[in-house]
Scaffold this motif. Structure first.
Motif, mmCIF file in Angstrom:
data_model
loop_
_atom_site.group_PDB
_atom_site.id
_atom_site.type_symbol
_atom_site.label_atom_id
_atom_site.label_comp_id
_atom_site.label_asym_id
_atom_site.label_seq_id
_atom_site.Cartn_x
_atom_site.Cartn_y
_atom_site.Cartn_z
ATOM 1 N N LEU A 120 0.828 -1.206 0.000
ATOM 2 C CA LEU A 120 0.000 0.000 0.000
ATOM 3 C C LEU A 120 0.865 1.260 0.000
ATOM 4 N N LEU B 57 9.920 5.941 5.729
ATOM 5 C CA LEU B 57 10.626 5.272 6.839
ATOM 6 C C LEU B 57 10.334 3.787 6.720
ATOM 7 N N ARG C 247 12.634 -0.338 7.292
ATOM 8 C CA ARG C 247 13.900 -0.928 7.719
ATOM 9 C C ARG C 247 14.857 -1.158 6.553
ATOM 10 N N HIS D 32 14.177 0.366 -0.597
ATOM 11 C CA HIS D 32 13.303 -0.189 -1.629
ATOM 12 C C HIS D 32 13.657 0.476 -2.959
ATOM 13 N N ILE E 297 10.510 1.431 13.180
ATOM 14 C CA ILE E 297 9.457 2.234 13.824
ATOM 15 C C ILE E 297 9.502 2.065 15.344
ATOM 16 N N ARG E 298 10.157 1.008 15.815
ATOM 17 C CA ARG E 298 10.251 0.782 17.266
ATOM 18 C C ARG E 298 11.340 1.636 17.912
ATOM 19 N N ALA F 210 3.260 1.726 7.843
ATOM 20 C CA ALA F 210 4.124 0.638 8.345
ATOM 21 C C ALA F 210 3.400 -0.175 9.401
ATOM 22 N N VAL G 205 5.664 -3.432 17.210
ATOM 23 C CA VAL G 205 5.683 -2.689 15.938
ATOM 24 C C VAL G 205 4.402 -1.859 15.780
ATOM 25 N N THR H 92 -3.083 4.043 8.739
ATOM 26 C CA THR H 92 -3.743 2.914 8.093
ATOM 27 C C THR H 92 -4.130 1.897 9.142
ATOM 28 N N PRO I 40 -10.305 -3.005 8.980
ATOM 29 C CA PRO I 40 -11.653 -3.342 9.445
ATOM 30 C C PRO I 40 -11.649 -4.488 10.445
ATOM 31 N N LEU J 135 -9.059 -5.886 2.867
ATOM 32 C CA LEU J 135 -8.519 -6.896 1.942
ATOM 33 C C LEU J 135 -7.999 -6.255 0.653
ATOM 34 N N ILE J 136 -6.839 -5.619 0.774
ATOM 35 C CA ILE J 136 -6.266 -4.886 -0.360
ATOM 36 C C ILE J 136 -5.703 -5.889 -1.373
ATOM 37 N N ARG K 115 10.322 -9.926 -1.374
ATOM 38 C CA ARG K 115 10.869 -10.494 -0.148
ATOM 39 C C ARG K 115 11.366 -11.914 -0.361
#
Ligand SMILES: NC(=O)c1ccc[n+]([C@@H]2O[C@H](COP(=O)([O-])OP(=O)(O)OC[C@H]3O[C@@H](n4cnc5c(N)ncnc54)[C@H](OP(=O)(O)O)[C@@H]3O)[C@@H](O)[C@H]2O)c1
Length: 348
Positions: free
Chosen positions: A12, A30, A32, A35, A50-51, A70, A85, A108, A111, A165-166, A337
């Motif tokens: 996303l 941001l 890890r 990309h 983010i932690r 994230a 996280v 983000t 549902p 459900l993207i 990945r």
């Protein structure tokens, strides 16, 4: 506008980055890892976890707005991983936004924060948070959403979007697993007569985030609120799954089992993995079986009214775009990945 997109290299997040850069915003991200697809967009990448409060503060400094995509996704793994996280990371981000004078935060959510395993048919945002969750992911997303909405103030306006459900080009999650299972001949669908779900095409979900950014300011109707984001086209699970398989050039699923068998089988598989292989994700989980055998579709009138959200790309158009994308990439779903080459640019 200087916008930070956390998780901007993800499924996303990357689609959000594309829309924002296309209209000339200064976008940074941001995450890890680096990309490569973001370099091509001219996005500045801050490698941080983010932690880590210091890393988050450094990435947020100088930004006017933040889109927080994230998260640790998935339905398997220890509770502390999801909490650190999705909950602690979100708290770090809010703290950094307040310190840096960021005025808008689009979060983000999901549902699943209202899904306790029963049917949800056309419900709106007045639906309460679930009292019990079938996995750590939705439990952590519910806490994160609450702290984001509670942080809404005159200094920092916040909003939470719940895309459902993207799917679409670039999906590294559901589609690769679905295609792999289909190729092995292992796909079986539960019989769920009368049950319908809604989903959202990735381009529509990304556009909702940009619309939310534009609609958000302290005191606006969107401030401090959550919104369901879907195609507004409820369909059966079988229609959705077979649509995705068709886009990948594969035949529809023909084998079915009763819903109770699917649920009991998933619980047994999950228990077996929990005992014997706790680090590996089982091929089917209880929450997946519940999601495949219940209705979960939503009333998106509030998003239409307050954000101006319209699911511009219909499900049929989205499937056609997905089919074109997959056939241009030799029918292989994207998953950078799995050690494959970086995901090529996609058209959200
Ligand atoms: N996909 C769906 O169907 C769906 C549905 C509802 C809601 N959502 C929500 O939508 C958002 C985006 O989901 P997605 O499907 O795009 O997932 P995704 O592809 O896995 O993207 C998530 C991104 O978050 C980053 N990330 C994960 N852990 C991190 C950490 N500790 N520190 C910094 N960055 C981290 C990852 O980048 P690095 O690996 O480079 O760190 C990854 O690119 C999430 O908040 C998810 O909960 C998704």
């Amino acid at each position: 506008m200087k916008v930070l997109v956390t998780g901007g290299g993800g499924f996303l997040g990357q689609a959000v980055c594309r829309l924002l850069t296309a209209r000339g915003e200064h976008v940074s991200t941001l995450s890890r890892r680096r990309h490569p697809a973001l370099d091509a967009l001219g996005v500045v990448q801050h490698p941080a976890d983010i932690r880590d409060p210091d890393g988050v503060r450094a990435a947020v400094a100088g930004c006017e707005a933040v889109v927080h995509c994230a998260a640790l996704a998935g339905m398997w793994g220890p509770a502390h991983a999801y909490r650190s996280v999705n909950v602690a990371g979100t708290a770090n981000l809010i703290d950094a936004c307040l310190r840096a004078g960021v005025t808008r935060l689009v979060h983000t959510s999901s549902p699943s924060v209202v899904h306790d395993g029963g049917d949800l048919e056309g419900v709106d945002e007045s639906a309460p948070y679930a009292r019990r969750f079938l996995a750590h992911y939705p439990a952590s997303k519910a806490i994160a959403e609450r702290i984001v909405l509670a942080a809404d103030s005159d200094r920092l306006a916040t909003v939470a979007l719940r895309p459902h459900l993207i799917w679409g080009p670039g999906d590294p999650h559901f589609l690769p697993r679905l295609v792999a299972q289909a190729r092995r001949g292992r796909l079986v669908l539960p019989r769920a007569p009368g049950k319908r779900i809604d989903t959202v095409y990735v381009g529509n979900a990304a556009e909702a985030h940009v619309l939310a950014l534009d609609a958000l300011a302290p005191g606006t109707p969107a401030a401090g609120r959550a919104y369901f984001i879907t195609q507004d086209e409820p369909i059966t699970v079988a229609a959705w799954v077979n649509g995705l398989l068709g886009a990948a050039g594969l035949p529809p699923v023909t084998r079915h089992v009763p819903a109770c068998v699917a649920r009991m089988g998933a619980a047994a598989v999950e228990y077996g993995y929990w005992l014997a292989r706790p680090r590996s994700q089982p091929p089917v989980t209880r929450i997946a079986a519940v999601q495949a055998t219940t209705s979960h579709w939503f009333d998106i009138s509030a998003a239409r009214r307050d954000l101006g959200y319209v699911p511009r790309i219909s499900t049929a158009d989205g499937l056609a775009r997905l089919a074109a994308h997959l056939s241009a990439h030799a029918g292989r779903p994207d998953d950078d990945r799995a050690g494959r080459p970086p995901v090529p640019p996609i058209q959200p």
